[in-house]
Design a protein around this motif. Structure first.
Motif, PDB file in Angstrom:
ATOM      1  N   TYR A 176      10.475   5.331   5.020  1.00 17.74           N
ATOM      2  CA  TYR A 176       9.386   4.391   5.278  1.00 17.74           C
ATOM      3  C   TYR A 176       8.517   4.191   4.031  1.00 17.74           C
ATOM      4  O   TYR A 176       7.302   4.022   4.117  1.00 17.74           O
ATOM      5  N   ASP A 177       9.183   4.209   2.871  1.00 15.67           N
ATOM      6  CA  ASP A 177       8.464   4.052   1.607  1.00 15.67           C
ATOM      7  C   ASP A 177       7.614   2.787   1.557  1.00 15.67           C
ATOM      8  O   ASP A 177       6.503   2.788   1.011  1.00 15.67           O
ATOM      9  N   ASP A 178       8.129   1.699   2.106  1.00 18.93           N
ATOM     10  CA  ASP A 178       7.392   0.437   2.050  1.00 18.93           C
ATOM     11  C   ASP A 178       6.040   0.562   2.751  1.00 18.93           C
ATOM     12  O   ASP A 178       5.052  -0.046   2.320  1.00 18.93           O
ATOM     13  N   ILE A 179       6.016   1.339   3.827  1.00 21.60           N
ATOM     14  CA  ILE A 179       4.765   1.536   4.547  1.00 21.60           C
ATOM     15  C   ILE A 179       3.823   2.459   3.772  1.00 21.60           C
ATOM     16  O   ILE A 179       2.643   2.140   3.553  1.00 21.60           O
ATOM     17  N   PHE A 180       4.352   3.585   3.312  1.00 22.94           N
ATOM     18  CA  PHE A 180       3.467   4.576   2.715  1.00 22.94           C
ATOM     19  C   PHE A 180       2.971   4.172   1.330  1.00 22.94           C
ATOM     20  O   PHE A 180       1.863   4.538   0.932  1.00 22.94           O
ATOM     21  N   MET A 183       0.143   2.003   2.183  1.00 29.59           N
ATOM     22  CA  MET A 183      -0.911   2.829   2.776  1.00 29.59           C
ATOM     23  C   MET A 183      -1.724   3.533   1.703  1.00 29.59           C
ATOM     24  O   MET A 183      -2.971   3.518   1.729  1.00 29.59           O
ATOM     25  N   TYR A 184      -1.047   4.149   0.732  1.00 33.18           N
ATOM     26  CA  TYR A 184      -1.759   4.847  -0.333  1.00 33.18           C
ATOM     27  C   TYR A 184      -2.582   3.869  -1.172  1.00 33.18           C
ATOM     28  O   TYR A 184      -3.723   4.164  -1.552  1.00 33.18           O
ATOM     29  N   ASP A 185      -2.032   2.698  -1.461  1.00 39.60           N
ATOM     30  CA  ASP A 185      -2.772   1.709  -2.255  1.00 39.60           C
ATOM     31  C   ASP A 185      -4.027   1.263  -1.513  1.00 39.60           C
ATOM     32  O   ASP A 185      -5.112   1.181  -2.106  1.00 39.60           O
ATOM     33  N   GLY A 191     -11.358   4.172  -1.141  1.00 43.70           N
ATOM     34  CA  GLY A 191     -11.944   5.464  -1.472  1.00 43.70           C
ATOM     35  C   GLY A 191     -11.679   6.530  -0.431  1.00 43.70           C
ATOM     36  O   GLY A 191     -12.460   7.477  -0.288  1.00 43.70           O
ATOM     37  N   LEU A 192     -10.572   6.406   0.308  1.00 43.44           N
ATOM     38  CA  LEU A 192     -10.199   7.427   1.284  1.00 43.44           C
ATOM     39  C   LEU A 192      -9.409   8.509   0.554  1.00 43.44           C
ATOM     40  O   LEU A 192      -8.356   8.230  -0.027  1.00 43.44           O
ATOM     41  N   ALA A 193      -9.904   9.725   0.606  1.00 41.86           N
ATOM     42  CA  ALA A 193      -9.371  10.807  -0.230  1.00 41.86           C
ATOM     43  C   ALA A 193      -8.185  11.485   0.443  1.00 41.86           C
ATOM     44  O   ALA A 193      -8.299  12.586   1.006  1.00 41.86           O
ATOM     45  N   LEU A 194      -7.018  10.851   0.406  1.00 42.68           N
ATOM     46  CA  LEU A 194      -5.817  11.439   0.991  1.00 42.68           C
ATOM     47  C   LEU A 194      -5.341  12.604   0.141  1.00 42.68           C
ATOM     48  O   LEU A 194      -5.374  12.552  -1.088  1.00 42.68           O
ATOM     49  N   ASP A 195      -4.866  13.641   0.810  1.00 40.26           N
ATOM     50  CA  ASP A 195      -4.314  14.793   0.105  1.00 40.26           C
ATOM     51  C   ASP A 195      -2.792  14.734   0.202  1.00 40.26           C
ATOM     52  O   ASP A 195      -2.136  14.068  -0.584  1.00 40.26           O
ATOM     53  N   THR A 196      -2.210  15.373   1.199  1.00 41.71           N
ATOM     54  CA  THR A 196      -0.748  15.430   1.285  1.00 41.71           C
ATOM     55  C   THR A 196      -0.220  14.603   2.450  1.00 41.71           C
ATOM     56  O   THR A 196      -0.909  14.387   3.451  1.00 41.71           O
ATOM     57  N   LEU A 197       1.017  14.160   2.306  1.00 48.16           N
ATOM     58  CA  LEU A 197       1.769  13.473   3.355  1.00 48.16           C
ATOM     59  C   LEU A 197       3.011  14.296   3.638  1.00 48.16           C
ATOM     60  O   LEU A 197       3.757  14.634   2.715  1.00 48.16           O
ATOM     61  N   ILE A 198       3.239  14.622   4.906  1.00 50.43           N
ATOM     62  CA  ILE A 198       4.442  15.363   5.267  1.00 50.43           C
ATOM     63  C   ILE A 198       5.061  14.733   6.518  1.00 50.43           C
ATOM     64  O   ILE A 198       4.406  14.002   7.258  1.00 50.43           O
ATOM     65  N   HIS A 199       6.335  15.044   6.732  1.00 56.07           N
ATOM     66  CA  HIS A 199       7.003  14.687   7.978  1.00 56.07           C
ATOM     67  C   HIS A 199       6.816  15.840   8.941  1.00 56.07           C
ATOM     68  O   HIS A 199       7.116  16.989   8.629  1.00 56.07           O
ATOM     69  N   GLU A 200       6.288  15.538  10.126  1.00 56.16           N
ATOM     70  CA  GLU A 200       6.056  16.574  11.133  1.00 56.16           C
ATOM     71  C   GLU A 200       7.306  16.793  11.985  1.00 56.16           C
ATOM     72  O   GLU A 200       8.368  16.230  11.736  1.00 56.16           O
ATOM     73  N   MET A 201       7.157  17.569  13.060  1.00 61.39           N
ATOM     74  CA  MET A 201       8.295  17.973  13.881  1.00 61.39           C
ATOM     75  C   MET A 201       8.937  16.814  14.628  1.00 61.39           C
ATOM     76  O   MET A 201      10.149  16.762  14.805  1.00 61.39           O
TER      77      MET A 201
END
Length: 446
Positions: A176-180, A183-185, A191-201
């Motif tokens: 889902y690279d196109d989405i993320f 999203m990060y941009d 100014g939303l301070a995102l830290d990490t992105l992971i795939h959950e269970m």
């Protein structure tokens, strides 16, 4: 330069043509008005009916009215620190979170943002400042306009849906690279301070962590992040859902809250003593959470769907246990150095209003510290093997909240009664719906 002048100058410099004037409602959705730039006056703010704060998630109202009989307006005053662009808008557009105040200048007591401010003021009066870091889980799902149809995982760049659990998979996220990427941009632009992105269970279940910081600023960021991710997903022909339990057979989605408290004088973490050991305040904070979390459950599990997540069969908390680096507990203490000592509240679903969830968690800890409450012994084994200690249904949780005087004193009696009435109205609407399961198994068999 005052706040109003700062806002007006920013709007001019960015050639803004429209201003989205936002307030978070009880659900945590954005309400407000969209105003043409030339009509927006930051010094005056604008007006909105107070009744907006009494709406249920279905757009209805409880039978009892907790606003004035005349259905009055309240003033919306912009918070200059929340001024941001709307990255997805076609024309240059700004968004500003506003505070709800009465015409005499006092805070509107039904405003969730004001409730969090009220709790933070209590900490300030003690010489404390809480620090939080939210972790948000959510699902990406296929577009499905028919609400009677079960949700399905979306198709990724390989034109396939995920097969099986893909916890922490990098390749599954890259589907889902196109989405993320967008999203990060968009989050960076706001100014939303995102830290990490992971795939959950879960299948196409993701988790985003935010940098730790001031609770009000972080609640604002969660509020805006949810809005942003939904917008990104829709533009990629899928939904992003923050339901606590959106799909049968899949794990629920939580908003874990990491919490610590620093001293206003010196800035040191009051959960640690000078020698690095845990302080009495640290244990009192946990004791407060263990004592008052059951009564605060409507803030952590606000809908009937929320309680589907809280089961020993779904890797979610079911009791009040705490432990060191123990993810089966409601309250986890991660490994850290003394200055980073913190308590992770794993009870809240991601369907919460972030202002109220943070306020409730900090209020429970505050009561523990001011009342000198002691926790039980930390648990080394699995908390899933321990008995249930939390309300199993929304109506039971509402009863506990209505009968908890310490929380009523912190949140305000009027707010607790109004919030409980909203939740009772939502539960009543749900209770009147006959489910497919009931028709399938009871129609001709009983």
């Amino acid at each position: 330069m005052n706040d109003a002048q700062t806002i007006q100058r920013w709007l001019d410099e960015h050639h803004i043509t429209e201003v989205e004037c936002l307030i978070p409602d009880m659900t945590g959705l954005a309400r407000g008005k969209i105003v043409p730039r030339h009509k927006y006056n930051a010094a005056e703010g604008l007006r909105l009916p107070e009744a907006v704060l009494m709406m249920t998630v279905t757009g209805d109202y409880p039978e009892q009215d907790f606003t004035a009989p005349a259905d009055p307006d309240m003033r919306l005053i912009p918070d200059a620190g929340t001024l941001r662009p709307v990255p997805w808008a076609k024309e240059p557009t700004a968004q500003i979170i506003h505070d709800c105040v009465n015409f005499d200048g006092t805070p509107a007591v039904l405003s969730p943002r004001n409730v969090l401010k009220r709790i933070l003021k209590l900490y300030e009066q003690q010489g404390w400042k809480p620090i939080v870091a939210p972790e948000m889980e959510f699902y990406l799902v296929q577009l499905e306009p028919d609400e009677d149809m079960p949700l399905k995982p979306p198709v990724g760049r390989t034109r396939r849906t995920e097969a099986g659990m893909q916890s922490f998979s990098i390749d599954a996220v890259n589907e889902y690279d196109d989405i993320f990427d967008v999203m990060y941009d968009w989050c960076q632009a706001q100014g939303l301070a995102l830290d990490t992105l992971i795939h959950e269970m879960g299948t196409a279940q993701m988790e985003i962590n935010l940098d730790h910081g001031d609770p009000l600023a972080l609640a604002d960021q969660v509020f805006l992040f949810k809005r942003t991710v939904r917008e990104v997903a829709i533009r990629n022909n899928m939904y992003a859902t923050f339901m606590a339990k959106p799909m049968q057979g899949q794990p629920g989605s939580a908003m874990h809250i990491h919490q610590s408290v620093v001293a206003l004088d010196g800035g040191h973490n009051i959960f640690s003593q000078p020698d690095g050991s845990a302080s009495p305040a640290f244990f009192h904070f946990i004791g407060g959470l263990q004592t008052y979390l059951p009564a605060a459950m409507p803030f952590f599990a606000p809908y009937v769907n929320s309680y589907r997540r809280l089961s020993r069969f779904t890797s979610a908390p079911i009791n009040l246990s705490w432990g060191y680096d123990n993810r089966t507990c409601s309250l986890r203490v991660p490994h850290s150095g003394p200055e980073a000592r913190r308590v992770e509240n794993r009870l809240a679903g991601v369907d919460v209003n972030p202002y109220l969830a943070l306020a409730a968690s900090l209020a429970c800890g505050y009561l523990g510290m001011t009342q000198g409450l002691q926790p039980d012994a930390p648990l080394a084994g699995s908390a899933y093997d321990q008995p249930h200690q939390l309300p199993r249904h929304l109506d039971d949780a509402i009863d506990l909240l209505m009968n908890c005087q310490p929380l009523a004193e912190l949140f305000g009696e009027h707010f607790i009664q109004a919030y409980s009435a909203i939740k009772e109205a939502e539960y009543g609407e749900y209770f009147n719906v006959i489910s497919p399961w009931e028709r399938r198994f009871l129609l001709l068999h009983v």
